[in-house]
Write a protein that holds these residues in place. Structure first.
Motif, PDB file in Angstrom:
ATOM      1  N   TYR A 107     -15.039  -7.541  55.550  1.00  0.00           N
ATOM      2  CA  TYR A 107     -16.171  -7.307  54.648  1.00  0.00           C
ATOM      3  C   TYR A 107     -16.626  -8.626  54.050  1.00  0.00           C
ATOM      4  N   ALA A 108     -17.767  -8.586  53.335  1.00  0.00           N
ATOM      5  CA  ALA A 108     -18.325  -9.795  52.736  1.00  0.00           C
ATOM      6  C   ALA A 108     -18.293  -9.796  51.212  1.00  0.00           C
ATOM      7  N   GLY A 109     -17.947  -8.698  50.571  1.00  0.00           N
ATOM      8  CA  GLY A 109     -17.834  -8.692  49.117  1.00  0.00           C
ATOM      9  C   GLY A 109     -19.173  -8.708  48.404  1.00  0.00           C
ATOM     10  N   GLN A 110     -19.128  -9.059  47.130  1.00  0.00           N
ATOM     11  CA  GLN A 110     -20.315  -9.049  46.270  1.00  0.00           C
ATOM     12  C   GLN A 110     -20.430 -10.356  45.509  1.00  0.00           C
ATOM     13  N   ILE A 111     -21.663 -10.770  45.257  1.00  0.00           N
ATOM     14  CA  ILE A 111     -21.918 -12.015  44.534  1.00  0.00           C
ATOM     15  C   ILE A 111     -21.624 -11.872  43.047  1.00  0.00           C
ATOM     16  N   ASP A 112     -21.607 -10.622  42.523  1.00  0.00           N
ATOM     17  CA  ASP A 112     -21.428 -10.399  41.092  1.00  0.00           C
ATOM     18  C   ASP A 112     -20.005  -9.961  40.743  1.00  0.00           C
ATOM     19  N   ARG A 113     -19.051 -10.113  41.688  1.00  0.00           N
ATOM     20  CA  ARG A 113     -17.647  -9.810  41.424  1.00  0.00           C
ATOM     21  C   ARG A 113     -16.801 -11.002  41.873  1.00  0.00           C
ATOM     22  N   PRO A 114     -15.556 -11.110  41.408  1.00  0.00           N
ATOM     23  CA  PRO A 114     -14.698 -12.188  41.898  1.00  0.00           C
ATOM     24  C   PRO A 114     -14.622 -12.177  43.425  1.00  0.00           C
ATOM     25  N   GLY A 115     -14.561 -13.375  44.004  1.00  0.00           N
ATOM     26  CA  GLY A 115     -14.614 -13.512  45.450  1.00  0.00           C
ATOM     27  C   GLY A 115     -13.284 -13.339  46.154  1.00  0.00           C
ATOM     28  N   THR A 116     -13.307 -13.618  47.453  1.00  0.00           N
ATOM     29  CA  THR A 116     -12.171 -13.340  48.326  1.00  0.00           C
ATOM     30  C   THR A 116     -11.173 -14.481  48.427  1.00  0.00           C
ATOM     31  N   ASP A 117     -11.402 -15.578  47.712  1.00  0.00           N
ATOM     32  CA  ASP A 117     -10.454 -16.700  47.743  1.00  0.00           C
ATOM     33  C   ASP A 117      -9.263 -16.411  46.828  1.00  0.00           C
ATOM     34  N   ASN A 126     -17.595   1.097  50.122  1.00  0.00           N
ATOM     35  CA  ASN A 126     -18.901   1.303  50.755  1.00  0.00           C
ATOM     36  C   ASN A 126     -19.426   0.080  51.484  1.00  0.00           C
ATOM     37  N   ILE A 127     -18.813  -1.091  51.256  1.00  0.00           N
ATOM     38  CA  ILE A 127     -19.271  -2.299  51.948  1.00  0.00           C
ATOM     39  C   ILE A 127     -18.181  -2.873  52.847  1.00  0.00           C
ATOM     40  N   VAL A 128     -17.212  -2.048  53.210  1.00  0.00           N
ATOM     41  CA  VAL A 128     -16.065  -2.480  54.022  1.00  0.00           C
ATOM     42  C   VAL A 128     -16.079  -1.763  55.360  1.00  0.00           C
ATOM     43  N   GLY A 129     -15.656  -2.463  56.410  1.00  0.00           N
ATOM     44  CA  GLY A 129     -15.520  -1.843  57.717  1.00  0.00           C
ATOM     45  C   GLY A 129     -14.113  -1.986  58.249  1.00  0.00           C
ATOM     46  N   HIS A 130     -13.703  -1.079  59.144  1.00  0.00           N
ATOM     47  CA  HIS A 130     -12.440  -1.254  59.857  1.00  0.00           C
ATOM     48  C   HIS A 130     -12.587  -2.437  60.802  1.00  0.00           C
ATOM     49  N   THR A 283     -28.004  -7.859  48.171  1.00  0.00           N
ATOM     50  CA  THR A 283     -28.901  -6.984  47.417  1.00  0.00           C
ATOM     51  C   THR A 283     -28.366  -5.561  47.353  1.00  0.00           C
ATOM     52  N   ARG A 284     -27.992  -4.995  48.486  1.00  0.00           N
ATOM     53  CA  ARG A 284     -27.511  -3.612  48.482  1.00  0.00           C
ATOM     54  C   ARG A 284     -26.266  -3.430  47.612  1.00  0.00           C
ATOM     55  N   PRO A 285     -25.200  -4.222  47.810  1.00  0.00           N
ATOM     56  CA  PRO A 285     -24.005  -4.004  46.990  1.00  0.00           C
ATOM     57  C   PRO A 285     -24.242  -4.149  45.491  1.00  0.00           C
ATOM     58  N   VAL A 286     -25.120  -5.070  45.101  1.00  0.00           N
ATOM     59  CA  VAL A 286     -25.351  -5.318  43.679  1.00  0.00           C
ATOM     60  C   VAL A 286     -26.228  -4.229  43.059  1.00  0.00           C
ATOM     61  N   THR A 287     -27.281  -3.811  43.768  1.00  0.00           N
ATOM     62  CA  THR A 287     -28.249  -2.894  43.173  1.00  0.00           C
ATOM     63  C   THR A 287     -27.941  -1.423  43.412  1.00  0.00           C
ATOM     64  N   ASP A 288     -27.132  -1.115  44.432  1.00  0.00           N
ATOM     65  CA  ASP A 288     -26.842   0.285  44.743  1.00  0.00           C
ATOM     66  C   ASP A 288     -25.417   0.417  45.285  1.00  0.00           C
ATOM     67  N   PRO A 289     -24.424   0.431  44.396  1.00  0.00           N
ATOM     68  CA  PRO A 289     -23.022   0.493  44.844  1.00  0.00           C
ATOM     69  C   PRO A 289     -22.688   1.738  45.661  1.00  0.00           C
ATOM     70  N   ALA A 290     -23.500   2.789  45.554  1.00  0.00           N
ATOM     71  CA  ALA A 290     -23.229   4.018  46.309  1.00  0.00           C
ATOM     72  C   ALA A 290     -23.752   3.959  47.745  1.00  0.00           C
ATOM     73  N   ASP A 291     -24.555   2.943  48.054  1.00  0.00           N
ATOM     74  CA  ASP A 291     -25.132   2.789  49.393  1.00  0.00           C
ATOM     75  C   ASP A 291     -24.033   2.379  50.372  1.00  0.00           C
ATOM     76  N   HIS A 292     -23.875   3.116  51.468  1.00  0.00           N
ATOM     77  CA  HIS A 292     -22.823   2.796  52.449  1.00  0.00           C
ATOM     78  C   HIS A 292     -23.395   2.232  53.750  1.00  0.00           C
ATOM     79  N   TYR A 293     -24.626   1.698  53.688  1.00  0.00           N
ATOM     80  CA  TYR A 293     -25.274   1.111  54.865  1.00  0.00           C
ATOM     81  C   TYR A 293     -24.403   0.014  55.481  1.00  0.00           C
TER      82      TYR A 293
END
Length: 354
Positions: A107-117, A126-130, A283-293
């Motif tokens: 996954y790529a995470g979100q710009i408005d949350r702590p990162g993956t480092d 909703n923004i994660v894939g197998h 944009t999607r993860p920040v503005t619509d956390p319920a979006d699973h696109y």
């Protein structure tokens, strides 16, 4: 490292540590400064709701890491960067439905949350894939941000389909996103792809990605010869200085999708009634956390990787996952001469930050 019992609010297969190593960023410092990125210790976060707790095994470094590092705080708590990850789910929140402990994910995470480092990372399912079954951790970590950006650019912003025809010009074709723009366009549309690549090594790379034609940095005359009536679509990750050239080679009512800033006016495109799209995968993860696109997208990409349709774009693989290595990775990305992706894997075995 001291351990604690599994939190009641999460499902986990084993006790989790109390603290974890992470890499903290400080702003307004050159990457050569040892304090620009430093090894720190943080509490392990607790997943609730739709969050997964992922043990991060590999990350990649993108231009956004470099930009965000420049704006990180100069004092107080450092910022945790990182907008790509490959790892394993070690705990889940009480509303999680798509994943279980032990799943390999990317996954790529979100710009408005702590990162993956960080060794352990919270992310909305909703923004994660197998993760693809056929790739290593490093190969997997190279994909998420760039493949999401490329997919959204082509199939969301430009609304392309398997039946779409015409000519696509790719500016910044040898970079992480450009490499996947080429692959996806060739695999999932009928477009003819013209890639801009100014060095012999980048020209060779974009041909490997599937480009039909390769043109140089000053591409106007070459592209006009290939597409006399104008290209139908333009993807650009190097927009400043290229707006006039884009206006010259695009057909009337053509479409442009850009992932960077223009550096000036786009008025030159007005006379052709060109449509300009912006793409930002956050944009999607920040503005619509319920979006699973993006979950659905990453699941589709994993299938395309596993059946051989798409290939990873990792070209530089560094270890271990610590501040010194991360500074080297940032330095490579800052050069703006990167081909493919820079990936960092494997936290040091000895955790020196008790």
């Amino acid at each position: 490292m001291t351990t604690m019992n599994t939190p009641n609010s999460a499902s986990s297969s084993h006790p989790l540590p109390e603290r974890m190593p992470a890499i903290g960023a400080r702003g307004r410092r050159p990457v050569t400064d040892p304090t620009s990125l430093s090894d720190i210790s943080l509490p392990v976060p607790n997943p609730v709701g739709r969050d997964l707790l992922v043990e991060v095994q590999g990350v990649s470094v993108n231009p956004v890491d470099v930009k965000v590092r420049a704006g990180a705080p100069t004092s107080g708590a450092p910022r945790i960067l990182g907008y790509d990850a490959a790892g394993v789910v070690v705990a889940v929140g009480d509303e999680v439905t798509r994943f279980a402990v032990g799943d390999r994910v990317y996954y790529a995470g979100q710009i408005d949350r702590p990162g993956t480092d960080a060794r352990y990372h919270l992310v909305n399912e909703n923004i994660v894939g197998h993760a693809p079954h056929t790739l290593s951790v490093a190969e997997t970590a190279a994909l998420p941000l760039t493949v999401i950006t490329a997919w959204e650019s082509l199939f969301d912003r430009l609304a392309l389909t398997r039946e779409s025809e015409g000519v696509l010009l790719v500016i910044g074709a040898a970079g992480g996103v450009g490499s996947l723009i080429i692959q996806l366009a060739k695999a999932l549309t009928r477009l003819e792809v013209v890639a801009v690549a100014s060095r012999p090594e980048t020209a060779e790379w974009v041909r490997k990605m599937g480009a039909d034609h390769v043109v140089g940095r000053d591409f106007t005359s070459e592209v006009s010869a290939l597409a006399p009536t104008g290209v139908d679509y333009v993807f650009t990750s190097f927009t400043p200085g290229n707006v006039r050239a884009i206006a010259d080679v695009i057909r009337p009512r053509g479409q442009v999708v850009s992932i960077d800033e223009t550096g000036g006016s786009i008025d030159a495109l007005k006379t052709k009634s060109v449509t300009w799209h912006w793409e930002l995968m956050f944009t999607r993860p920040v503005t619509d956390p319920a979006d699973h696109y993006q979950h659905d997208l990453l699941e589709s990409v994993a299938a395309l990787v596993d059946d051989g349709t798409l290939r990873t774009t990792v070209t530089t693989h560094l270890t271990p996952l610590n501040a010194e290595t991360m500074r080297r990775a940032h330095e490579i990305v800052e050069s703006s001469r990167t081909i493919g992706k820079v990936v960092v894997t494997d936290w040091p075995e000895a955790d020196l930050l008790q």
